[in-house]
Scaffold this active site. Structure first.
Site, PDB file in Angstrom:
ATOM      1  N   ARG A  23     117.081  11.815  27.700  1.00 56.53           N
ATOM      2  CA  ARG A  23     117.863  12.659  28.614  1.00 56.53           C
ATOM      3  C   ARG A  23     117.063  13.814  29.188  1.00 56.53           C
ATOM      4  NH1 ARG A  23     122.065  14.657  24.524  1.00 56.53           N
ATOM      5  NH2 ARG A  23     120.110  14.682  23.364  1.00 56.53           N
ATOM      6  N   ARG A  58     103.910  38.790  40.898  1.00 59.21           N
ATOM      7  CA  ARG A  58     104.999  39.762  40.776  1.00 59.21           C
ATOM      8  C   ARG A  58     104.579  40.756  39.707  1.00 59.21           C
ATOM      9  NH1 ARG A  58     110.260  37.838  42.835  1.00 59.21           N
ATOM     10  NH2 ARG A  58     110.043  35.677  43.478  1.00 59.21           N
ATOM     11  N   HIS A  61     105.761  45.553  36.707  1.00 57.77           N
ATOM     12  CA  HIS A  61     107.058  46.223  36.741  1.00 57.77           C
ATOM     13  C   HIS A  61     107.495  46.788  35.399  1.00 57.77           C
ATOM     14  CE1 HIS A  61     107.868  43.061  40.084  1.00 57.77           C
ATOM     15  NE2 HIS A  61     107.215  44.099  40.570  1.00 57.77           N
ATOM     16  N   LYS A  71     112.258  43.543  26.781  1.00 53.06           N
ATOM     17  CA  LYS A  71     112.381  42.391  27.663  1.00 53.06           C
ATOM     18  C   LYS A  71     111.957  41.133  26.915  1.00 53.06           C
ATOM     19  CE  LYS A  71     110.817  43.315  31.788  1.00 53.06           C
ATOM     20  NZ  LYS A  71     109.973  43.535  32.979  1.00 53.06           N
ATOM     21  N   HIS A 118     104.932  44.774  33.171  1.00 54.74           N
ATOM     22  CA  HIS A 118     104.950  43.313  33.123  1.00 54.74           C
ATOM     23  C   HIS A 118     104.794  42.713  34.518  1.00 54.74           C
ATOM     24  CE1 HIS A 118     107.253  39.440  33.259  1.00 54.74           C
ATOM     25  NE2 HIS A 118     106.423  39.200  32.276  1.00 54.74           N
ATOM     26  N   TYR A 131     114.502  36.382  32.531  1.00 59.39           N
ATOM     27  CA  TYR A 131     114.324  37.687  31.901  1.00 59.39           C
ATOM     28  C   TYR A 131     115.623  38.082  31.208  1.00 59.39           C
ATOM     29  CZ  TYR A 131     111.176  37.939  36.013  1.00 59.39           C
ATOM     30  OH  TYR A 131     110.260  37.676  37.001  1.00 59.39           O
ATOM     31  N   ASP A 165     105.528  45.670  45.864  1.00 59.75           N
ATOM     32  CA  ASP A 165     104.475  45.652  44.852  1.00 59.75           C
ATOM     33  C   ASP A 165     103.152  46.196  45.381  1.00 59.75           C
ATOM     34  OD1 ASP A 165     106.271  44.696  43.026  1.00 59.75           O
ATOM     35  OD2 ASP A 165     105.432  42.688  42.901  1.00 59.75           O
TER      36      ASP A 165
END
Length: 178
Positions: A23, A58, A61, A71, A118, A131, A165
């Site tokens: 599956r 990314r 942060h 986190k 991060h 997250y 960013d």
């Protein structure tokens, strides 16, 4: 579930068993009692996810106090090079960073405490990062450090980076509240 504290104190690599059959697969990403035994007492206040194209960066942060948070992150689809930086001024590893590949295939997660910046590089299209955070996101306390200012050599020639960013302060000019 195997949990190992990393070289940056308070940061943990979680290696979850992955069960598969015809599956598909099944992975447990969080177990309160197991985490608690290791001193990881995380109250989950919010969960969100991001999809990224290949070569997207990314980061880096974090949330400023009093909205700072612990986190738990993992990659549920695709793969990323997850990068985190210690910005806790009294930490013996202040300014140090680590990079660890997270992917749907390796079923790894990272627990990152407050005071850790991060970010990640998406290594393939449709990388899905999840997250779980201990506080609710506060846009007023949202902050970051410039992705290319702390010594890490990102393995990408033409990164895709948001305008937000690109405007983060450099690590050398960052006055940490942690």
């Amino acid at each position: 579930m195997k949990i190992t504290e990393l070289q940056i104190p308070g940061c943990f690599l979680i290696e979850s068993p992955k069960f598969g059959d015809a599956r598909g697969s099944f992975v447990k990403t969080y177990h309160e009692a197991i985490f608690s035994e290791l001193g990881i007492d995380m109250k989950i206040a919010e969960e969100f996810y991001s999809f990224s194209k290949k070569d997207v960066i990314r980061g880096m942060h974090f949330q400023l106090p009093p909205s700072d948070h612990d986190k738990l992150v993992y990659c549920a689809n695709g793969s990323v090079l997850d990068v985190f930086l210690d910005i806790r001024k009294d930490s013996k590893t202040f300014g140090q960073y680590l990079a660890i590949e997270l992917s749907a295939m390796n079923a790894r997660s990272l627990f990152l405490p407050s005071g850790i910046a991060h970010g990640f590089l998406s290594l393939e299209d449709n990388s899905l990062m999840v997250y779980k955070t201990s506080t609710v996101h506060n846009p007023i306390k949202d902050a970051g450090i410039s992705w290319d200012s702390f010594g890490f050599e990102w393995p990408v020639e033409s990164p895709i980076i948001s305008d937000r960013d690109l405007k983060h302060t450099s690590f050398v000019n960052f006055n940490t509240p942690f």
